[in-house]
Write an enzyme that holds these catalytic residues in place. Structure first.
Site, mmCIF file in Angstrom:
data_model
loop_
_atom_site.group_PDB
_atom_site.id
_atom_site.type_symbol
_atom_site.label_atom_id
_atom_site.label_comp_id
_atom_site.label_asym_id
_atom_site.label_seq_id
_atom_site.Cartn_x
_atom_site.Cartn_y
_atom_site.Cartn_z
ATOM 1 N N SER A 1 0.834 -1.191 0.000
ATOM 2 C CA SER A 1 0.000 0.000 0.000
ATOM 3 C C SER A 1 0.877 1.252 0.000
ATOM 4 O O SER A 1 1.672 1.422 -0.924
ATOM 5 C CB SER A 1 -0.957 -0.047 1.197
ATOM 6 O OG SER A 1 -1.962 0.935 1.077
ATOM 7 N N ASP B 1 -9.242 -5.444 -4.943
ATOM 8 C CA ASP B 1 -8.908 -4.169 -4.311
ATOM 9 C C ASP B 1 -9.756 -3.055 -4.914
ATOM 10 O O ASP B 1 -9.696 -2.784 -6.115
ATOM 11 C CB ASP B 1 -7.421 -3.881 -4.512
ATOM 12 C CG ASP B 1 -6.906 -2.768 -3.616
ATOM 13 O OD1 ASP B 1 -7.724 -1.994 -3.086
ATOM 14 O OD2 ASP B 1 -5.670 -2.678 -3.459
ATOM 15 N N HIS C 1 -8.446 -4.643 -0.468
ATOM 16 C CA HIS C 1 -7.097 -4.090 -0.331
ATOM 17 C C HIS C 1 -6.292 -4.862 0.707
ATOM 18 O O HIS C 1 -5.089 -5.074 0.555
ATOM 19 C CB HIS C 1 -7.223 -2.614 0.075
ATOM 20 C CG HIS C 1 -5.948 -1.846 0.070
ATOM 21 N ND1 HIS C 1 -5.211 -1.604 -1.074
ATOM 22 C CD2 HIS C 1 -5.272 -1.234 1.073
ATOM 23 C CE1 HIS C 1 -4.145 -0.882 -0.777
ATOM 24 N NE2 HIS C 1 -4.150 -0.645 0.512
#
Length: 396
Positions: A180, A343, A376
């Site tokens: 991320s 995601d 995610h």
């Protein structure tokens, strides 16, 4: 229902994760949070910050020629606690304990693995976080910086990490691996310091912040800035804007999770619940659930720090110099992109775009998608799916 959810889920660094992490054998063992200080740090935009402090952790041993170091760069609301436990009775291990440790994909029998708390880390009130940011005392005034703290970028996070590595005598990394917001740091490392990074792994990441992402990130900021207690960032002598911060964390958490996961947790949800049908001020139970998760996490965070992290992500483009193609053209590392197919936050097209551009530039790049129901967050809790691919990538 609430007790079941609390037993099944816990909040780590602003996100909600399945409790499977508690099942992992923490082979790294007990770890120690260390502190690193920079007397004067110049930011990417030319500002100076005095007495910068960040925390860091390490696992494994540095070899004699200091060539086996792997840097783990952490996600938006995380910190440097990537593996192991601080105490034997800790309820959970570091977020990537599944792949960091003896014999694991990032094998601490082979590699010296380290991770660093970012500047403006969100978890200001977490006793295991050390960071400098708006909540810190400005040595020139004796008061918290507030919004007088300089805007910082992903490059600044990278440069603080570089200063730590320089202090340890580590001139070249074996690899940089991040998820991320950590993937932003990883790819920027490869662009900013190409001779120091032979391998780069981007998990649930992107090569630049596009218009869609900038708008999505702005939504995270709005609840904070609308809270009257935020007071344009000047709240350190009074009540913190916890309502706004909790509202921000609700948006972040929902975007980070896939609908399948949220609907599974709230399997008893009914559109026609009695309370909201009879009272406009009453919430559905699912809303109360997410609010509870967010409010618990807000207690250890700082609202201004979250705003600064949001801005750093909005400003991101690989290389921080012109466009993404220019930044990617400087990379010498072989790259591995591991987005999550489900995601909805940093969607797979964002990693694919960087991967395809690297291939067009005749750079070595691999691409594979994680599968799962957590959106995610599959980049954290489904990462073991790609353990063997990661192991082979690091060994090559």
């Amino acid at each position: 229902m609430k007790k079941l959810v609390c037993a099944w889920l816990f909040v780590l660094s602003g996100y909600v994760f399945a409790d499977q992490a508690n099942q992992i054998n923490t082979d790294v063992g007990l770890v120690e949070k260390k502190s690193f200080t920079i007397s004067n740090f110049q930011t990417f935009n030319g500002k100076m910050i005095k007495d910068v402090k960040v925390g860091w952790e390490s696992y494994g041993s540095l070899n004699q020629d200091k060539s086996n170091a792997i840097l783990i760069t952490h996600y938006f609301s995380g910190n440097s606690h990537a593996a192991g436990k601080y105490h034997q009775d800790d309820a959970k291990a570091g977020y990537w304990d599944a792949i960091i440790g003896p014999g694991k994909a990032i094998d601490t029998n082979l590699y010296y693995v380290l991770s660093v708390d970012t500047l403006v880390n969100a978890g200001v009130h977490d006793p295991n976080v050390i960071t400098t940011g708006p909540a810190s005392i400005n040595p020139d005034t004796g008061k918290p910086y507030g919004l007088s703290f300089p805007v910082v970028t992903i490059r600044d996070f990278v440069n603080v990490q570089k200063a730590l590595l320089d202090s340890l005598g580590i001139g070249k990394l074996h690899a940089v691996v991040g998820a991320s917001m950590g993937s932003l740091q990883a790819i920027d490392w490869a662009s900013a310091y190409p001779d120091r990074v032979p391998r780069m792994v981007s998990v649930i990441g992107m090569g630049q912040s596009d218009a869609w992402t900038a708008l999505a990130l702005h939504q995270w900021a709005v609840p904070i800035t609308l809270d009257p207690k935020w007071n344009k960032g000047n709240y350190y002598d009074g009540d913190a804007p916890l309502d706004g911060l909790a509202g921000s964390l609700m948006v972040i958490t929902q975007q980070a999770l896939h609908p399948k996961f949220i609907n599974q947790v709230n399997a008893q949800h009914s559109p026609l619940e009695e309370a909201p049908m009879m009272d406009i001020l009453a919430n559905h139970k699912a809303v109360d659930w997410l609010q509870g998760v967010a409010r618990n996490r807000a207690e250890i965070m700082d609202a201004n720090h979250v705003l600064y992290l949001i801005r750093a992500c909005q400003l991101f483009v690989t290389g921080h110099d012109g466009d993404m193609k220019n930044g990617l053209s400087k990379i010498k590392a072989k790259s591995l992109f591991l987005p999550s197919s489900g995601d909805l936050l940093l969607m797979p097209y964002m990693a694919k775009e960087a991967h395809d551009e690297l291939r067009a530039l005749n750079k070595a790049s691999e691409y594979a998608e994680l599968q799962g129901t957590q959106g995610h967050l599959d980049g954290v809790y489904s990462i073991q799916q790609k353990a063997e691919k990661l192991r082979a990538f690091l060994a090559d």
